[in-house]
Every structure is written in C-alpha cells, then in structure tokens.
Design an enzyme around this catalytic site. Structure first.
Site, PDB file in Angstrom:
ATOM      1  N   ASP A  70     -13.542  -3.879   1.848  1.00  0.00           N
ATOM      2  CA  ASP A  70     -15.033  -3.153   0.578  1.00  0.00           C
ATOM      3  C   ASP A  70     -14.851  -4.197  -0.713  1.00  0.00           C
ATOM      4  OD1 ASP A  70     -13.047  -2.613  -1.163  1.00  0.00           O
ATOM      5  OD2 ASP A  70     -12.140  -1.190   0.393  1.00  0.00           O
TER       6      ASP A  70
ATOM      7  N   ASP B 225      -9.332  -4.788   6.666  1.00  0.00           N
ATOM      8  CA  ASP B 225      -8.683  -3.157   5.130  1.00  0.00           C
ATOM      9  C   ASP B 225      -9.046  -2.557   6.314  1.00  0.00           C
ATOM     10  OD1 ASP B 225      -7.459  -2.300   3.251  1.00  0.00           O
ATOM     11  OD2 ASP B 225      -9.473  -1.406   2.553  1.00  0.00           O
TER      12      ASP B 225
ATOM     13  N   ASP C 103     -10.399  -5.849  -2.301  1.00  0.00           N
ATOM     14  CA  ASP C 103      -9.962  -6.719  -1.497  1.00  0.00           C
ATOM     15  C   ASP C 103     -11.242  -7.716  -1.919  1.00  0.00           C
ATOM     16  OD1 ASP C 103      -9.234  -5.078  -0.038  1.00  0.00           O
ATOM     17  OD2 ASP C 103     -11.010  -3.699   0.646  1.00  0.00           O
TER      18      ASP C 103
END
Length: 1139
Positions: A773, A452, A777
């Site tokens: 995190d 991410d 996600d």
C-alpha cells in the site's frame, strides 16, 4: 579536469566547463562549409560543443550535469555566482538548486530545515526580523510551481534539434542526392509526424501540470513577533503559520500550501492527491516527542502536513504558548515550491515526459555492431570503385555514405517508443498508472515478487473473533457481555478512529473491534456502550501507533479516574507488563499459527491529576508498568484472488516473498495459503536463554542451530522466515547478503528494514517487484525495480478487451449471479477452461453484441491512432511508487509483468528485424551497386510503406491473458539473437545471390552502366522482388507470438498486412496485371525464372522459420543466475572486512 561526484538520487556527477571563443569551436573551423546552413538553427541549443572543460570553479561559467541512471539526458546549465554573506556558487537543474560547499569541495542540494530536533521546532516563533525574511526569500524563493509553458513551435524545434533527428534528415538528404524523391519525402513525412505527435503529447502533459498551483489562500503567519495575513505563495521555510480547514468561494476545500510540521493541535487530512489513498490520515502535534529527538519526515509523517493535501477538520490546542488568532493549528513550514512532496511528484511526472525507450544502451551497442558490417561493405565498395577509373568519384562517395547511414533505420526511435507507449496505454485502461515509463521493460525481467500482507494479500475487512488469555483455558470468548469491563473499555477507546463529516473513518481493525463489542464512539472523543449500564470512556490524550514501536496508547478519564490503555504486538507488550501470565506466550502463538491477527491489551491506573497534566504525560510513563487484560483476536480474510494470482506468478518462473509488519506465525500461515511457502517452514528466533539464535518450526517440534553459512543449503529443504529483530542481528554481524536472499517470509519488519530487504535483493542481482500500500511501504516501493502501490478503489471500466479477457469477464459476471454454485469454480479454473469458455461465449454472441464489439474496436483504433502515452494526473499517480493501481487486489502485478514481457519481446523482435533488414540493405547497396543494380524510387517507397505498416502492427500485439512459465530474453546481446541474425542473414544472402545470378543468365547481352540513372531491367526486377520477399519473411519469421503475445493468427491487423504483402508479391511476380508492374518499373519475368523464384522464396521462408524455431527451443529465456552474484557480493564484503 575538475569533477564532482554527488551520487544523489537526481544528480550523479558534475563537470566544470568554460565556453570557448567561437573560432576554436569544434563546430566552426573543421566543418565551416558543411554547417553553414545549420549554425543559426541547431547549434544555439547544443551548448557542449562550444565549451571546454576547466579545473578551477571560478573560471567556469556553466556546468554539464550528468543525471543519475534513468533520470534523463545530460544537460548543460549556467553556473551562478553571487555575494550573499560571503560568495555563493550554485546552479539550478530541473527545478532544484545545488549549492557549492567549500568545506566538502562538492555540490549538494539546497538545504531545507527538515532534520532539526523537535525542541528546535517547538521554540521556533517564525522569522523575527525583516532582514531574516529578505535572506530567506533570496535563499528559497517564492512558494510557487513555476515553469514556462512552451509553445508547440518551441517544443517542435527542440525535437528537431535532437542529434538523431538531425542525422535522419541528413540521411534523407543523401537519398535525395541519389534521386529517390518519393522515398525521401515519405521518410521525412513519417519523421515529422512522429516528432509532432511527441511534441503535442508533451505539450498536453505540461498544460495539465500547469493547472496544479499553490492555492491562492490567505493564512495567518507569525513574523517579526506578530500575526500577519499572507498569501500561501509568500510562505518561506521556517515560517510559523496558523493552518486549518479553509474553503474557497465555491465551497471546495483549499489545499495545504507547503509541507508543514504541526507544533500544536491535530488535523484529519485527505492525502489522496499524493498517495492516492482515499482513507483520511490523522496528523498530530510533536508535543509528546523528546526535545533532542531529530525529525525524520519519512518516519514521522504522522506529524507532517504535506503540500497539496486537504484538511478535512482540525482541532486547535489552546494550551500552546503561541495562540493563533483564527483558531487554527500551529505549524512550522519545512519545505516550499518544488521541494514539497507534491512538488517532487510533479517533477517526476514533468521530467518523465521525455522520449522513452527500452534497452537504450543496448540499442546503441546494437547499432555499433551493424555499423561495423556497414563500414566493411562501404570499404569494399570504395576499394573496388577506386580500381575502376571510369567511375564517378561523387557517386562512389555518395553510395559509401548511403551504405553506412542505411544501417541506422529512421524508424528506430519511433518503434522503440511505440513499444513502451502501447504498454502505458493498456495499463492506464486497467486503472494502472505509471510515472516512470522506463520501468516497464524491467517488469518483463522481474524474477522475484515481494508482497506486503495486510491490505495487500489479505482483505481490509477485519472480523472480530473475540478475546482470549483471560484464563488458562485458551478458549476464545466471543460474547462481549461475558468479557471483563476493563477489556471492553480498552477496545472501545484505544484506537485512532475519528469523525469526518459525521462519518466514522479509520483503521478497519479498530472499526471491527468497536462493532464486535457493540459500543459507539462519539465525535466528542467519548466511547459508550449501545446498551447496558457500562460507564462512558472519555479520551484525554492519544499516543498514536508507530510502526517502529509496534504499539499505541491512550490516556482516558472514567468517573474522575485517569487510566492508561495500551494495545500492541504481544511480544512488545510482554516486556511492559508488571506480571506476565504463565500461559501468555502459548496462547498468542496458538492463534497466530492459525493466521489470526492478535493484539495484546493492557492498562494501568494513573494518579490523580489535572487534564493538562494527563495530556503532557511522557509516552514512556504511560506505556510501562502495565496489567494484562487479554488478547483481542481478529480474523483477516485473504482476498479472493490472492492465491490464484500468486499461483500464476509462481508457475511463471517467479520467486515469491512476503514482507510484513505482522507476527511471524501469522505471516507463515497466510504465506502457506497463498503459495509463498510450500516446504516446511522454519522461523529464526532468539534462544530461550537469550544466547544466540536458532531455527524453530511453527509447531516448535523441529529446532536447528543458526549458522549464516548454512542458510543456502537449508533453504533447499525448508522455507525460511525471519523477524525484524533478527535482521538487526544480521546487520551487526554483516551476514545480510548471506541470509536475506534465501528467506521467503519477513515478519515484524519496520519500513526501513523493508527498504534494506529490497536493496539486498538488488545487490545480489535480482530484478524485484514490490507490491504494497502507498503508506507504510513507500521506501520499499521506491527501492524495487517495479514498485506497485495498491489503492482501495474500483478499477475503471475496461474499454480494451481481447477475446480471452472478454470471456474471463463474462465468466466473472456469471459467477456473481450464481455465486453459491460457481464461486469456487471461477477461482480454480485452469488455463484450458479459459480457452473453452472463450469459444463457448463466442458461440453465443448475438448480432447486437458483435455490433457493440465492432464499435468498441473502432473507438479503440481511434484512441490509439497516435500511439501517445497517456497523461498521468495528480491523484492517479502516487508519490509512493512508479506504478499506482486503483485496485483492491494483487491482480495488477500480473498485468504489469505481462505488459513488461510484451514490451521486452516486441523490442527484441524489432531489433532482430531491423538488424536483418539493415544487413540485407548494406549488401544490396554495396555488392549490387558495383554491378550497377539500383532500386527505383517508387519501389523504395512501397518497400518503406510496407515496413512502416508491419512495425506498427507488431508493436500493437497484445500480451496473452495468462503468464507463461517461459521467460523472455532480457538482453539483446545473447547467443540466441546472435545466431538467429547470422543464420537468417546467411540464408537470405544465398537466396539473394542465387536469384540475381539466375536473372543474369537470362540477360547476358545487356550491359549495365554502373553510375547511370535507374532504368528497368531483369536483374533489378528480380533483386527488388527478392528484397521484398526477404522483408516479408523477416517479419513473419521473427514475430514472437506465443507464449507472450498474440500469435500471428490472433494479431489480425498484422496477419492481414502479411497476407496482403504476400498477395502483392505473388501478383507482381506472376505478372497478372501488366499495368501495375509497368508503374512499378518491373520488367516481365521468363516463366522458368518466375516459378523458380516462388519456389526458392517458399524454401527460404521454411528454412528461416525452422532455424528460428530450433534456436528458440535450444536457447530459452532463463531466470538470472543470481546465486553467483550473491557469492560475488559476499566475497567483496569479506574483502572489505579484512582491509
């Protein structure tokens, strides 16, 4: 045979059974005499042997549950029938209830009211009658975490009843029959020690989990038309409750007793115990949502209070028809007990405490491969033995049994568990916690790492740069006093910041904006300028940010005038403006290309209305017909170590991918800075005329038409980027598996799409790691083979520091002191520098430091003595992913991969060593038994002690601090292992046969009685010495050090064990201490034979070592050939389409 394929996350399939009458049970009539002793102790727990499969569900009284892959062993549970508004058939499995549905002719999980429409929840007033309460209690039970606390004796009994343990005890019995008393007792002691350690570890975990319970608090619950006081443990799904911040006698906040949906009011909640994320979360009511819209707990988590979390503050809604007597928020209970989010996390921890091994199915096949050799050897002994009428038939059958059982070494399960547990302990020391230990070997096989962007690769500390787009100049205005008042007011009030205990908490980006414009925000939801004469802005209603909408809005009041303020993704806001400025697109693209985070700001005036009318305005009305007010530009600095870590991952044979909700140009810029994008980038976009799609370079110079069939070829020359809207197109055209595997950057993707990306990678045969995190996600982290949730916390102090890591840490300390000089050096230091640093730091180590290091090592040895996996506590674990790292950086990914590779390599070397030892043992016990050669009891015991010590020390080998470009072999069954085993076995066999034949030349006159008791002679002495030399050589040759683990010289305990073993054999071969040789029942060797033995031993070692090194060079570990799998998956999809 009636079988149900459930195909769920927890249960794969169910077979119906009916217990047999005891005389017909397989464990009674064929083996009545053999099992007489075990019947009372073992069999009551092994239900499957006393049952038969049935085809009618009404004839069944129990069922065998086959869990999903990696979810533990099969279990037999009782099937229950009860009359409750018609017949209900169900079974309970691992704290979950499964109900039989007559319509679907299958079992499914007990349903909870979690997928109804928002209108249904808002009309809900709780259980209306006593009879409804009784039915609900009967259906869902009490809201408690109930599981019996087993005693140590009970757990030990359970462990001793496992088939493998029973088999091992049976083997020990066979050794006893052959009069190997010391060896048998030593093995038995080792087995009981290991099993008791495992039982103790499980007991500790269960005791820890039993401390977690639903808080004993009293809530107001709306039942039978009135508010009544009830304990949190009596809540039922469907109950309407008044919930708010409540604290116990010692002032500690009480936790939410169940999963609830907020109907009225709002709350600030600390969810650290579930997600591990310390930032408080804002939870709002479902009032503004469409009545027909269905609830999705995954998507709408900002409306849900999860069980176990703590409410920091709450705001009731006084306008809601159902008034609460204690001023709490109105909420409806969705799930209770083990079905809550906290319950699910507890189940994960509770049922992952079983024994853990790497490559369990492969270990079974490997043992099968060895058993084939053993059966051949046993058959040979039986045939030859039966040809000799003088031989004892009892001794013959005993030796055949010993040969077959010898190929399954008693230490196998211990060694495989130690390999994984060592990694768990090492990770826990580095602040990385694992709830699913079976995933550690997967970490060693990972070939694609997905990240991410926001808060993972980039820092959470945003910097407000200014506002742009107010005119056509495209110049950034960073002076807040020169900005239009409306733009400043939007930034000051369109946010989700909140005061908790007089401290402002929330999104770092929103805090940066408030600080940048020099405004303050008060706890009464009012924003005002710190200086100057600007008007204060009162927030009336918030429409919170939703990832699938990519925007947020507020309704505010300024001097009796109502306004709507909106901010969001530039491309989302563009469609909602009444007039789009001509420079709109070019302006935001200019700044996103530079890696900045750009938010579009907009507003509109609202007609005169009351506050309650303003609050009930539909979100769609608030967010349409807007006037543009500029772009807020934020700089999102990349974390100091992101580029270094990703560079290391890339150079160690991993593909890198970025998956973000941010804009494509921003994502591509950041990806190029952290080594994800290295070739020219192309972004897939819709054509300007809206017909079809095309690839465009970030600077819009290069354009290419899009064709899903050409994506693979295009990915060879370019790094590709696609957005969430393009993914929808790919799903509609069925081109997902043709395109997604070749993309490097995914931008503007929703959480559900992140999940789709991970499942696509898995479909084409990639082993995936996802790092993000624990909030946005979750789906992707769960889908990945290795999911790593990063929490913004300081990692624990290291108690474990290999020399190279110590030097690393020391260099970091120096860098902190001399920041200006050494910051860049510390970042870009190469691997060779680490080594030089190491030698330098060691040179300057003072006596005091050495003493401290020694003390630490002693503590560490004491800590590791039981090799137990660390206990994962709630708060350390995250419900988001199997791995939780308390680090604000992506460093844990390399730690997890290093430990995974180390576990894989350790497991592989253990199988090779066990295989070679077992093949040699099978030969010694078969061919040499026929010649009357036996080992003495003391000899066998010493051999066992050395083996156990070697295994212990190789399993504690630490991984190297840097990742290698070489990859470990992912499977046991490969050419490398097969050729290595056969080659070394052939060399060992030559050495063994030559040595025994040489010994026979020196004792031709002595006749060895085949079935006589052990007595020392030259052939026995030589065969024992050779056997032990082979054992030492096997460990030394097959130990896999660099490039994954410490080398033999670095793994000091193993090195000392090897040297002491070599010394021991040189001493006994040289006959230096006659007394020692006499106690070992070894006869003196003729001098010529002694020198030959030592010479041949050295030659055997060098030959094996050369063969092993050659094979490692000839068959290196490779990245899986996933492109073949991708084409195969594509072909299967094409077939389905045509069907």
């Amino acid at each position: 045979m009636l079988r149900f394929h459930v195909g769920g996350k927890v249960v794969e399939r169910i077979d119906l059974l009916r217990k047999k009458h005891w005389p017909w049970r397989f464990d009674v009539w064929p083996f009545a005499l053999l099992y007489a002793i075990w019947l009372t102790t073992i069999l009551p727990s092994i239900d499957i042997v006393d049952a038969s499969i049935v085809n009618d569900i009404h004839h069944a009284d129990s069922c065998k549950v086959t869990p999903a892959k990696f979810s533990g062993p099969k279990e037999v549970v009782s099937l229950n029938f009860r009359e409750q508004l018609g017949e209900e058939i169900y079974f309970d499995f691992r704290k979950q209830r499964f109900i039989y549905s007559k319509e679907n002719q299958n079992f499914s999980k007990l349903p909870y009211p979690t997928k109804e429409s928002f209108g249904y929840y808002l009309k809900n007033t709780g259980h209306g009658t006593e009879s409804k309460i009784v039915v609900a209690t009967d259906k869902w039970g009490r809201n408690v975490f109930e599981y019996p606390q087993p005693t140590f004796q009970k757990l030990m009994k359970e462990h001793c009843m496992e088939p493998f343990f029973v088999f091992q005890v049976f083997c020990v019995g066979l050794w006893c029959l052959d009069e190997y008393w010391y060896y048998s007792l030593f093995t038995l002691f080792m087995l009981f020690m290991f099993e008791s350690t495992m039982a103790k570890s499980r007991l500790k975990t269960l005791t820890e989990l039993r401390r977690v319970r639903v808080d004993n608090q009293t809530l107001m619950v709306h039942r039978c038309g009135k508010w009544v006081k009830l304990s949190g443990t009596d809540l039922l799904p469907g109950d309407v409750v008044s919930v708010g911040r409540s604290s116990g006698q010692n002032g500690e906040d009480k936790s939410v007793p169940a999963d609830m949906l907020i109907l009225a009011g709002s709350a600030i909640v600390n969810e650290a115990i579930l997600t591990g994320e310390s930032t408080p979360q804002w939870k709002v009511s479902v009032m503004g949502r469409g009545a027909d819209e269905k609830l999705s707990v995954k998507r709408d988590k900002n409306h849900v209070l999860f069980g176990g979390t703590k409410i920091l503050q709450h705001t009731p809604d006084k306008s809601f028809p159902l008034k609460t007597p204690d001023g709490g928020c109105v909420a409806v209970v969705l799930r209770t007990g083990f079905e809550t989010s906290q319950g699910k996390l507890m189940r994960t921890i509770l049922f992952s405490t079983e024994r853990v091994t790497a490559n369990s199915w492969e270990s079974g096949l490997f043992i099968l491969f060895l058993v084939v050799f053993a059966i051949i050897a046993a058959g040979y002994v039986l045939k030859k033995g039966l040809e000799d009428p003088t031989r004892s038939k009892y001794k013959l059958f005993l030796s055949c049994s010993l040969i077959i059982t010898s190929v399954i070494p008693p230490e196998l399960p211990m060694e495989l568990s130690i390999a994984v547990n060592t990694s768990l302990i090492a990770l826990a020391r580095r602040g990385i916690y694992c709830t699913e230990p079976f995933r550690i070997p997967f970490a060693g096989k990972v070939d694609i790492c997905c990240f991410d962007k926001t808060g993972t690769l980039t820092s959470d500390d945003m910097e407000f740069c200014g506002v742009v787009g107010l005119n056509s100049s495209m110049e950034l205005e960073s002076d807040a006093t020169k900005l239009p008042p409306r733009t400043v007011e939007i930034m000051a009030s369109c946010h989700a910041l909140v005061f908790v205990d007089n401290k402002l908490v929330g999104d770092p980006l929103e805090k940066a904006a408030l600080k940048g414009i020099d405004w303050t925000y008060k706890s009464d939801e009012k924003a005002m300028p710190k200086r100057g004469s600007g008007h204060s802005v009162q927030i009336v209603q918030r429409h919170h940010f939703a990832s699938y909408l990519k925007r947020m809005a507020v309704v505010v009041r300024m001097e009796e005038e109502f306004l709507a303020f909106v901010k969001g993704a530039p491309e989302t806001i563009q469609d909602r403006l009444t007039e789009v400025p001509p420079f709109y697109v070019e302006t935001y693209k200019k700044y996103t290309r530079q890696g900045s985070r750009v938010l579009a700001l907009a507003f509109k005036s609202l007609p005169d209305m009351t506050v309650s009318e303003a609050r009930s305005l539909d979100r769609e009305i608030v967010e349409s017909g807007l006037t543009f007010a500029g772009f807020a530009v934020f700089n999102c600095p990349i974390r100091a170590d992101s580029a270094t870590v990703l560079s290391e991952l890339k150079s160690s044979s991993h593909d890198l991918v970025m998956i973000t909700g941010d804009q494509a140009l921003t994502a591509c810029h950041v990806a190029s800075q952290v080594h994800i994008v290295s070739k020219p980038a192309l972004i897939l976009s819709r054509r300007v005329n809206g017909e079809g799609y095309e690839w465009i370079s970030p600077d819009e110079v290069e354009r290419m038409p899009f064709s899903d069939k050409e994506v693979e070829a295009l990915s060879e020359t370019h790094d590709l980027c696609i957005g969430g809207d393009c993914m929808e197109m790919l799903q509609q055209t069925g081109a997902v598996t043709r395109v997604i595997p070749f993309v490097k950057v995914f931008a503007r993707v929703a959480p559900e799409q992140k999940e789709l990306i991970m499942t696509t990678f898995k479909t084409v045969g990639r082993i995936t790691l996802m790092c993000g995190d624990g909030t946005n996600d979750v789906g992707a982290l769960k889908q990945a083979h290795v999911g790593v949730a990063l929490l913004n916390a300081v990692p624990p102090t290291q108690t474990e520091k290999p020399s190279s890591e110590t030097s690393k840490d020391e260099s970091i300390k120096v860098a902190k002191v001399k920041k200006s000089k050494l910051a860049s050096e510390a970042e870009g230091s190469s691997k060779s520098k680490v080594a030089t640093n190491n030698s330098m730091s060691n040179r300057h180590t003072t006596a005091l430091e050495r003493q401290q290091k020694l003390k630490k090592m002693m503590e560490e040895l004491n800590d590791d003595s039981d090799g137990r996996a660390p206990i994962v506590k709630l708060g350390d674990a995250s419900m988001a992913s199997p791995f939780t790292a308390k680090h604000a950086s992506v460093c844990p990914t390399t730690d997890i991969i290093r430990q995974g590779r180390s576990t894989l390599v350790t497991t592989l070397q253990m199988f090779k060593i066990l295989g070679l030892n077992c093949l040699a043992t099978a030969y010694v016990l078969s061919v040499m038994y026929l010649d009357g050669v036996k080992l003495g009891d003391v000899q066998a015991t010493i051999s066992g002690v050395f083996t156990a010590a070697f295994f212990l020390f190789i399993s504690h080998a630490r991984p190297l601090p840097t990742l290698s470009a070489d990859r470990p072999h992912p499977n046991i069954f490969c050419f490398y292992v097969f050729l290595s085993l056969l080659g070394q076995f052939a060399i060992h066999l030559c050495f063994l046969i030559s040595s025994v034949q040489e010994a026979e030349k020196h004792m031709p006159e002595e006749c060895i009685e085949p079935d006589s008791n052990f007595h020392p002679n030259l052939v026995n002495t030589v065969s024992y010495m050779v056997n032990m030399m082979l054992q030492v050589a096997t460990f030394a040759v097959n130990y896999m050090g660099h490039p994954f683990n410490q080398s033999v010289s670095e793994n000091k305990p193993f090195l000392y064990a090897l040297l002491s073993a070599v010394g021991f054999f040189v001493v006994i071969t040289s006959d230096l201490f006659r007394g020692l040789n006499d106690s070992l029942k070894l006869v003196p060797l003729p001098e010529g034979l002694r020198n030959k033995l030592l010479g041949w031993a050295l030659l055997m070692f060098l030959t094996c070592y050369s063969w092993e090194r050659f094979l490692r060079w000839a068959f290196p570990g490779k990245i899986p050939e996933w492109k073949k799998r991708q084409r195969h998956a594509e072909a299967k999809l094409e077939k389905k389409k045509h069907v």
